[in-house]
Design a protein around this motif. Structure first.
Motif, PDB file in Angstrom:
ATOM      1  N   TYR A  69       0.849  -1.191   0.000  1.00  0.00           N
ATOM      2  CA  TYR A  69       0.000   0.000   0.000  1.00  0.00           C
ATOM      3  C   TYR A  69       0.886   1.243   0.000  1.00  0.00           C
ATOM      4  O   TYR A  69       1.839   1.322   0.779  1.00  0.00           O
ATOM      5  CB  TYR A  69      -0.915   0.014   1.223  1.00  0.00           C
ATOM      6  N   ALA A  70       0.565   2.198  -0.873  1.00  0.00           N
ATOM      7  CA  ALA A  70       1.302   3.457  -0.929  1.00  0.00           C
ATOM      8  C   ALA A  70       0.322   4.610  -1.156  1.00  0.00           C
ATOM      9  O   ALA A  70      -0.793   4.403  -1.658  1.00  0.00           O
ATOM     10  CB  ALA A  70       2.334   3.428  -2.047  1.00  0.00           C
ATOM     11  N   HIS A  71       0.754   5.803  -0.791  1.00  0.00           N
ATOM     12  CA  HIS A  71      -0.066   7.001  -0.978  1.00  0.00           C
ATOM     13  C   HIS A  71       0.824   8.141  -1.489  1.00  0.00           C
ATOM     14  O   HIS A  71       1.154   9.061  -0.740  1.00  0.00           O
ATOM     15  CB  HIS A  71      -0.734   7.376   0.335  1.00  0.00           C
ATOM     16  N   PRO A  72       1.237   8.075  -2.782  1.00  0.00           N
ATOM     17  CA  PRO A  72       2.063   9.140  -3.333  1.00  0.00           C
ATOM     18  C   PRO A  72       1.318  10.477  -3.348  1.00  0.00           C
ATOM     19  O   PRO A  72       0.135  10.536  -3.685  1.00  0.00           O
ATOM     20  CB  PRO A  72       2.359   8.677  -4.762  1.00  0.00           C
ATOM     21  N   SER A  73       2.021  11.544  -2.983  1.00  0.00           N
ATOM     22  CA  SER A  73       1.416  12.871  -2.987  1.00  0.00           C
ATOM     23  C   SER A  73       1.890  13.646  -4.207  1.00  0.00           C
ATOM     24  O   SER A  73       3.031  13.508  -4.653  1.00  0.00           O
ATOM     25  CB  SER A  73       1.743  13.619  -1.697  1.00  0.00           C
ATOM     26  N   ALA A  74       1.013  14.482  -4.745  1.00  0.00           N
ATOM     27  CA  ALA A  74       1.310  15.269  -5.942  1.00  0.00           C
ATOM     28  C   ALA A  74       2.342  16.335  -5.621  1.00  0.00           C
ATOM     29  O   ALA A  74       2.329  16.941  -4.547  1.00  0.00           O
ATOM     30  CB  ALA A  74       0.032  15.908  -6.467  1.00  0.00           C
ATOM     31  N   LEU A  75       3.246  16.580  -6.577  1.00  0.00           N
ATOM     32  CA  LEU A  75       4.249  17.624  -6.411  1.00  0.00           C
ATOM     33  C   LEU A  75       3.775  18.972  -6.935  1.00  0.00           C
ATOM     34  O   LEU A  75       4.373  19.997  -6.646  1.00  0.00           O
ATOM     35  CB  LEU A  75       5.552  17.222  -7.114  1.00  0.00           C
ATOM     36  N   SER A  76       2.690  18.947  -7.728  1.00  0.00           N
ATOM     37  CA  SER A  76       2.122  20.200  -8.225  1.00  0.00           C
ATOM     38  C   SER A  76       0.601  20.068  -8.262  1.00  0.00           C
ATOM     39  O   SER A  76       0.051  18.975  -8.143  1.00  0.00           O
ATOM     40  CB  SER A  76       2.675  20.533  -9.615  1.00  0.00           C
TER      41      SER A  76
END
Length: 188
Positions: A69-76
């Motif tokens: 499980y992962a939750h990548p966050s937006a850089l823009s």
């Protein structure tokens, strides 16, 4: 003398045999970090991920099932963040190294389910499921008893367009259980 040798041979052969299929179940939890600087990191910060896996001796190697499980966050602001769940099955082999250490290598195939965040995406684009493949190398330390510590590196490619390629470093702990007889009978 010949009688003594004949009595020792079966014990020596027994010590060299592999574990029976499904004899044990190893349940582990790992923390993963994506150290690749590929296409994924152009738009998202992957952050830490968590994995749960189950391995068991198989007829010719090791069988594994698990999820990450992962939750990548937006850089823009022009791309949404997302949550992902990679569900996989794998097969591989291992070798004892001595002093409680063992090494293993596995190949995995699975599906990554992604759910994108934000209201700007149409309903049919808010989620995506893609095929993924991975190769993993691990070192396990099992000093005594049923508990173990493990570290690994894996290369994972999710077949999106463009491909999402990850190099994951992981560290975790786990426990070995004897497989209950009813479950071994079902799996065999």
């Amino acid at each position: 003398m010949l009688l003594l040798v004949l009595q020792l041979v079966p014990h020596a052969l027994k010590a060299q045999t592999r574990a029976s299929p499904f004899e044990t179940l190893d349940l582990g939890i790992t923390v993963l970090a994506d150290v690749n600087h590929g296409a994924l990191q152009q738009w998202w910060s992957p952050g830490p991920a968590v994995g749960i896996g189950l391995t068991t001796p198989f007829y010719l190697g090791i069988l594994e099932l698990g999820l990450q499980y992962a939750h990548p966050s937006a850089l823009s602001d022009d791309v949404p963040g997302f949550r992902s769940l990679f569900v996989y099955a794998g097969w591989g082999g291992g070798r004892a190294l001595g002093a409680g250490f063992a090494a293993a290598g596995t190949a995995r195939v699975g599906i990554m389910a992604m759910r994108f965040e934000g209201d700007s995406l149409p309903g049919d684009r808010a989620s995506e499921n893609e095929l993924g493949v991975a190769a993993r190398a691990a070192v396990r330390w099992m000093p005594a008893g049923a508990w173990y510590a493990e570290t690994s590196v894996s290369y994972q490619s999710i077949l999106t367009s463009p491909h999402m390629e990850q190099v994951l470093l992981a560290a975790g702990i786990g426990r070995r259980f004897a497989t209950p007889a009813w479950l071994r009978d079902f799996l065999d």
